[in-house]
Design a protein around this motif. Structure first.
Motif: not given
Lengths: 118, 179
Positions: A10, A13-14, A17-22, A30-32, A35
Protein backbone atom coordinates in the motif's frame (compact mmCIF):
# COMPACT_ATOMS: atom_id res chain seq x y z
CA UNK A 1 -5.17 -5.59 11.07
CA UNK A 2 -3.05 -6.02 7.97
CA UNK A 3 0.25 -7.79 7.29
CA UNK A 4 3.71 -6.32 6.80
CA UNK A 5 3.60 -7.08 3.09
CA UNK A 6 0.15 -5.48 2.93
CA UNK A 7 1.45 -2.31 4.53
CA UNK A 8 4.50 -2.18 2.25
CA UNK A 9 2.47 -2.74 -0.89
CA UNK A 10 0.00 0.00 0.00
CA UNK A 11 2.86 2.35 0.85
CA UNK A 12 4.52 1.65 -2.49
CA UNK A 13 1.24 2.27 -4.33
CA UNK A 14 0.56 5.54 -2.58
CA UNK A 15 4.16 6.71 -3.01
CA UNK A 16 3.71 6.03 -6.73
CA UNK A 17 0.42 7.95 -6.64
CA UNK A 18 -1.48 5.02 -8.08
CA UNK A 19 -5.08 3.89 -7.67
CA UNK A 20 -5.83 0.23 -6.96
CA UNK A 21 -6.85 0.12 -10.62
CA UNK A 22 -3.41 1.32 -11.78
CA UNK A 23 -1.38 -1.11 -9.70
CA UNK A 24 -3.70 -3.95 -10.71
CA UNK A 25 -3.13 -3.11 -14.38
CA UNK A 26 0.65 -2.84 -14.03
CA UNK A 27 0.91 -6.17 -12.20
CA UNK A 28 -1.80 -7.79 -14.36
CA UNK A 29 -3.86 -8.77 -11.32
CA UNK A 30 -7.40 -7.83 -10.31
CA UNK A 31 -7.97 -4.78 -8.15
CA UNK A 32 -9.70 -7.02 -5.59
CA UNK A 33 -6.54 -9.15 -5.38
CA UNK A 34 -4.28 -6.12 -4.79
CA UNK A 35 -6.71 -4.80 -2.19
CA UNK A 36 -6.88 -8.22 -0.45
CA UNK A 37 -3.07 -8.36 -0.19
CA UNK A 38 -3.02 -4.81 1.17
CA UNK A 39 -5.68 -5.68 3.73
CA UNK A 40 -3.85 -8.86 4.71
CA UNK A 41 -6.74 -11.18 3.86
CA UNK A 42 -4.72 -12.82 1.09
CA UNK A 43 -1.15 -14.09 1.22
CA UNK A 44 0.48 -13.32 -2.10
CA UNK A 45 1.53 -16.43 -4.05
CA UNK A 46 5.12 -17.41 -4.88
CA UNK A 47 6.72 -14.99 -7.24
CA UNK A 48 4.42 -12.06 -6.49
CA UNK A 49 7.04 -10.07 -4.59
CA UNK A 50 9.62 -10.62 -7.33
CA UNK A 51 7.03 -9.44 -9.86
CA UNK A 52 6.48 -6.23 -7.88
CA UNK A 53 10.24 -5.67 -7.58
CA UNK A 54 10.72 -6.15 -11.32
CA UNK A 55 7.74 -4.11 -12.52
CA UNK A 56 8.40 -1.20 -10.15
CA UNK A 57 12.18 -1.42 -10.70
CA UNK A 58 12.81 -1.30 -6.96
CA UNK A 59 16.35 -0.50 -5.87
CA UNK A 60 18.20 -3.06 -3.76
CA UNK A 61 17.21 -1.57 -0.38
CA UNK A 62 13.55 -1.29 -1.23
CA UNK A 63 13.55 -4.77 -2.75
CA UNK A 64 15.15 -6.26 0.36
CA UNK A 65 12.63 -4.61 2.64
CA UNK A 66 9.74 -5.85 0.50
CA UNK A 67 11.13 -9.40 0.57
CA UNK A 68 11.55 -9.22 4.34
CA UNK A 69 7.99 -7.93 4.76
CA UNK A 70 6.73 -10.80 2.60
CA UNK A 71 8.68 -13.37 4.62
CA UNK A 72 7.33 -11.94 7.84
CA UNK A 73 3.76 -12.21 6.59
CA UNK A 74 4.15 -15.91 5.80
CA UNK A 75 3.60 -18.89 8.01
CA UNK A 76 4.23 -21.57 5.43
CA UNK A 77 7.26 -21.91 3.20
CA UNK A 78 7.53 -24.31 0.30
CA UNK A 79 10.84 -25.99 -0.47
CA UNK A 80 11.37 -27.86 -3.70
CA UNK A 81 13.92 -30.53 -2.88
CA UNK A 82 15.01 -32.30 -6.06
CA UNK A 83 17.63 -34.75 -4.81
CA UNK A 84 17.62 -37.38 -2.11
CA UNK A 85 20.11 -35.45 -0.03
CA UNK A 86 18.12 -32.23 -0.46
CA UNK A 87 14.96 -34.00 0.67
CA UNK A 88 16.66 -35.50 3.73
CA UNK A 89 18.10 -32.13 4.67
CA UNK A 90 14.82 -30.28 4.13
CA UNK A 91 12.96 -32.83 6.24
CA UNK A 92 15.49 -32.54 9.01
CA UNK A 93 15.34 -28.76 8.94
CA UNK A 94 11.55 -28.76 8.95
CA UNK A 95 11.44 -31.04 11.99
CA UNK A 96 14.08 -29.07 13.87
CA UNK A 97 12.70 -25.60 13.01
CA UNK A 98 10.18 -25.33 15.83
CA UNK A 99 12.45 -26.71 18.53
CA UNK A 100 15.33 -24.30 17.93
CA UNK A 101 16.02 -21.72 20.61
CA UNK A 102 16.03 -17.99 19.88
CA UNK A 103 19.84 -18.00 20.12
CA UNK A 104 20.22 -20.87 17.71
CA UNK A 105 17.85 -19.21 15.23
CA UNK A 106 19.74 -15.95 15.53
CA UNK A 107 22.96 -17.73 14.90
CA UNK A 108 21.65 -19.44 11.76
CA UNK A 109 20.13 -16.17 10.55
CA UNK A 110 23.50 -14.40 10.92
CA UNK A 111 25.33 -17.11 8.97
CA UNK A 112 22.78 -17.07 6.13
CA UNK A 113 22.54 -13.26 6.02
CA UNK A 114 26.31 -13.01 5.54
CA UNK A 115 26.18 -15.53 2.77
CA UNK A 116 23.27 -13.70 1.14
CA UNK A 117 25.16 -10.41 1.20
CA UNK A 118 28.11 -11.79 -0.80
CA UNK B 1 -30.29 -2.42 -2.95
CA UNK B 2 -32.78 -5.22 -2.80
CA UNK B 3 -31.77 -6.16 0.73
CA UNK B 4 -34.43 -6.02 3.35
CA UNK B 5 -31.98 -5.78 6.24
CA UNK B 6 -31.33 -2.29 7.45
CA UNK B 7 -30.19 -0.35 10.51
CA UNK B 8 -31.95 2.16 12.67
CA UNK B 9 -29.80 5.29 12.88
CA UNK B 10 -30.36 8.78 14.32
CA UNK B 11 -33.31 10.34 12.43
CA UNK B 12 -32.64 12.89 9.71
CA UNK B 13 -34.93 15.12 7.68
CA UNK B 14 -34.38 14.80 3.91
CA UNK B 15 -33.65 18.54 3.75
CA UNK B 16 -30.99 18.07 6.40
CA UNK B 17 -29.34 15.35 4.30
CA UNK B 18 -29.38 17.77 1.35
CA UNK B 19 -27.53 20.23 3.54
CA UNK B 20 -24.93 17.65 4.52
CA UNK B 21 -24.33 16.74 0.87
CA UNK B 22 -24.06 20.44 -0.11
CA UNK B 23 -21.62 21.15 2.70
CA UNK B 24 -19.40 18.31 1.65
CA UNK B 25 -19.40 19.48 -1.97
CA UNK B 26 -18.43 22.96 -0.78
CA UNK B 27 -15.67 21.68 1.47
CA UNK B 28 -14.25 19.67 -1.41
CA UNK B 29 -14.37 22.64 -3.78
CA UNK B 30 -17.09 21.01 -5.90
CA UNK B 31 -19.91 23.53 -5.33
CA UNK B 32 -19.99 24.65 -8.97
CA UNK B 33 -19.35 21.28 -10.62
CA UNK B 34 -22.54 19.52 -11.75
CA UNK B 35 -20.82 16.17 -12.36
CA UNK B 36 -19.04 15.51 -9.10
CA UNK B 37 -16.04 13.14 -9.29
CA UNK B 38 -17.22 10.79 -6.57
CA UNK B 39 -14.61 8.01 -6.77
CA UNK B 40 -11.76 10.53 -7.08
CA UNK B 41 -13.07 12.05 -3.85
CA UNK B 42 -12.97 8.76 -1.97
CA UNK B 43 -9.88 7.04 -3.37
CA UNK B 44 -7.69 9.97 -4.40
CA UNK B 45 -8.60 12.54 -1.75
CA UNK B 46 -10.11 11.03 1.40
CA UNK B 47 -7.77 8.02 1.29
CA UNK B 48 -4.57 8.90 -0.58
CA UNK B 49 -4.26 12.61 0.23
CA UNK B 50 -5.99 12.99 3.58
CA UNK B 51 -5.69 9.49 5.07
CA UNK B 52 -9.20 9.76 6.55
CA UNK B 53 -10.39 6.38 5.30
CA UNK B 54 -8.92 3.28 3.69
CA UNK B 55 -10.44 2.63 0.31
CA UNK B 56 -10.69 -1.09 -0.50
CA UNK B 57 -11.96 -3.36 -3.25
CA UNK B 58 -13.55 -6.77 -2.65
CA UNK B 59 -14.15 -9.73 -4.97
CA UNK B 60 -17.57 -11.25 -5.70
CA UNK B 61 -16.67 -14.21 -3.48
CA UNK B 62 -15.97 -11.92 -0.53
CA UNK B 63 -18.93 -9.57 -0.95
CA UNK B 64 -21.66 -11.62 -2.57
CA UNK B 65 -24.76 -9.49 -3.12
CA UNK B 66 -23.29 -6.43 -1.41
CA UNK B 67 -22.09 -3.86 -3.94
CA UNK B 68 -20.48 -1.70 -1.30
CA UNK B 69 -19.64 -1.82 2.37
CA UNK B 70 -18.72 0.89 4.85
CA UNK B 71 -17.05 0.14 8.17
CA UNK B 72 -19.33 1.25 11.06
CA UNK B 73 -16.24 2.78 12.68
CA UNK B 74 -15.40 4.66 9.50
CA UNK B 75 -12.10 2.89 8.95
CA UNK B 76 -12.77 1.73 5.41
CA UNK B 77 -15.09 1.98 2.43
CA UNK B 78 -15.14 -1.11 0.23
CA UNK B 79 -16.61 -1.49 -3.25
CA UNK B 80 -17.18 -4.73 -5.09
CA UNK B 81 -14.74 -5.13 -7.97
CA UNK B 82 -17.30 -4.66 -10.75
CA UNK B 83 -18.68 -1.54 -9.09
CA UNK B 84 -15.15 -0.15 -8.66
CA UNK B 85 -14.28 -0.69 -12.30
CA UNK B 86 -17.65 0.69 -13.35
CA UNK B 87 -17.32 3.87 -11.34
CA UNK B 88 -13.93 4.69 -12.85
CA UNK B 89 -15.46 4.42 -16.32
CA UNK B 90 -18.25 6.79 -15.23
CA UNK B 91 -21.06 4.24 -15.18
CA UNK B 92 -24.18 5.80 -13.65
CA UNK B 93 -25.33 3.01 -11.38
CA UNK B 94 -21.83 2.48 -10.00
CA UNK B 95 -21.55 6.23 -9.32
CA UNK B 96 -24.74 6.07 -7.29
CA UNK B 97 -23.55 3.06 -5.28
CA UNK B 98 -20.27 4.85 -4.56
CA UNK B 99 -22.04 8.02 -3.44
CA UNK B 100 -24.36 5.86 -1.31
CA UNK B 101 -21.34 4.41 0.54
CA UNK B 102 -19.92 7.90 0.96
CA UNK B 103 -23.25 8.79 2.57
CA UNK B 104 -22.91 5.93 5.05
CA UNK B 105 -19.38 7.06 5.84
CA UNK B 106 -20.44 10.67 6.39
CA UNK B 107 -23.64 10.01 8.36
CA UNK B 108 -23.52 6.50 9.83
CA UNK B 109 -20.08 5.93 11.27
CA UNK B 110 -19.57 5.99 15.02
CA UNK B 111 -23.29 6.30 15.69
CA UNK B 112 -25.47 3.77 17.55
CA UNK B 113 -26.92 1.19 15.16
CA UNK B 114 -29.82 -1.15 15.80
CA UNK B 115 -30.97 -3.89 13.46
CA UNK B 116 -34.19 -3.39 11.54
CA UNK B 117 -35.97 -4.77 8.51
CA UNK B 118 -37.46 -2.83 5.66
CA UNK B 119 -41.21 -2.74 6.15
CA UNK B 120 -41.19 -3.46 9.88
CA UNK B 121 -42.82 -0.12 10.61
CA UNK B 122 -39.63 1.89 11.18
CA UNK B 123 -40.04 5.24 9.38
CA UNK B 124 -37.60 5.68 6.47
CA UNK B 125 -36.05 8.82 7.98
CA UNK B 126 -34.69 6.60 10.74
CA UNK B 127 -33.22 3.92 8.43
CA UNK B 128 -29.65 3.88 7.17
CA UNK B 129 -30.34 2.66 3.62
CA UNK B 130 -32.97 5.27 2.61
CA UNK B 131 -30.85 7.99 4.24
CA UNK B 132 -27.80 6.90 2.23
CA UNK B 133 -29.87 6.82 -0.97
CA UNK B 134 -31.11 10.33 -0.31
CA UNK B 135 -27.54 11.46 0.32
CA UNK B 136 -26.39 9.91 -2.97
CA UNK B 137 -29.21 11.66 -4.87
CA UNK B 138 -28.47 15.04 -3.28
CA UNK B 139 -24.70 14.68 -3.68
CA UNK B 140 -24.80 13.60 -7.33
CA UNK B 141 -27.78 15.76 -8.43
CA UNK B 142 -27.89 19.01 -6.46
CA UNK B 143 -31.16 20.88 -6.75
CA UNK B 144 -29.40 24.09 -7.76
CA UNK B 145 -28.45 22.57 -11.13
CA UNK B 146 -31.97 21.33 -11.95
CA UNK B 147 -34.93 23.29 -13.35
CA UNK B 148 -38.56 22.54 -14.21
CA UNK B 149 -37.81 21.84 -17.92
CA UNK B 150 -35.36 19.07 -17.21
CA UNK B 151 -36.21 15.49 -18.06
CA UNK B 152 -34.39 12.25 -17.24
CA UNK B 153 -32.04 12.52 -20.22
CA UNK B 154 -30.95 16.00 -19.18
CA UNK B 155 -30.02 14.73 -15.73
CA UNK B 156 -28.20 11.69 -17.13
CA UNK B 157 -26.09 13.99 -19.35
CA UNK B 158 -25.43 16.57 -16.68
CA UNK B 159 -24.70 14.36 -13.69
CA UNK B 160 -23.60 10.98 -15.03
CA UNK B 161 -26.36 9.05 -13.29
CA UNK B 162 -28.59 6.15 -14.37
CA UNK B 163 -32.05 6.65 -15.84
CA UNK B 164 -33.61 5.22 -12.69
CA UNK B 165 -31.73 7.62 -10.41
CA UNK B 166 -32.69 10.55 -12.64
CA UNK B 167 -36.36 9.54 -12.62
CA UNK B 168 -36.42 9.15 -8.83
CA UNK B 169 -34.77 12.53 -8.38
CA UNK B 170 -37.25 14.34 -10.63
CA UNK B 171 -40.19 12.62 -8.95
CA UNK B 172 -38.92 13.61 -5.53
CA UNK B 173 -38.38 17.24 -6.51
CA UNK B 174 -41.79 17.52 -8.23
CA UNK B 175 -43.61 15.82 -5.38
CA UNK B 176 -42.12 18.22 -2.86
CA UNK B 177 -42.86 21.28 -4.98
CA UNK B 178 -39.20 22.08 -5.53
CA UNK B 179 -39.47 22.48 -9.31
Amino acid sequence: MTTEIGKELRKLRIDEDERLLDMAARLEKSSAFISAVERGTKTPPEGFVELVIRVYRLAEDAAASLRRAADRSRKNFTLEADSLLARDTAGLMARRMNSLSEDELNNIFQILSKKDAK
Amino acid sequence: MTETNDFIVPPRRWAEIGGIADNLRHQLGQATTPRVPVIEIIERVLDQRLGLVNFEVGSHEEMGQAEGLTCPKGEFIMLREDVYEGVWTGEGRARFTTAHELGHWVMHTNVPLARARRGDGTPTFRLAEPQANQFAAEFLMPECFIDAHDDEDALIQRFGVSWEAARNRLRYLHKNGRL
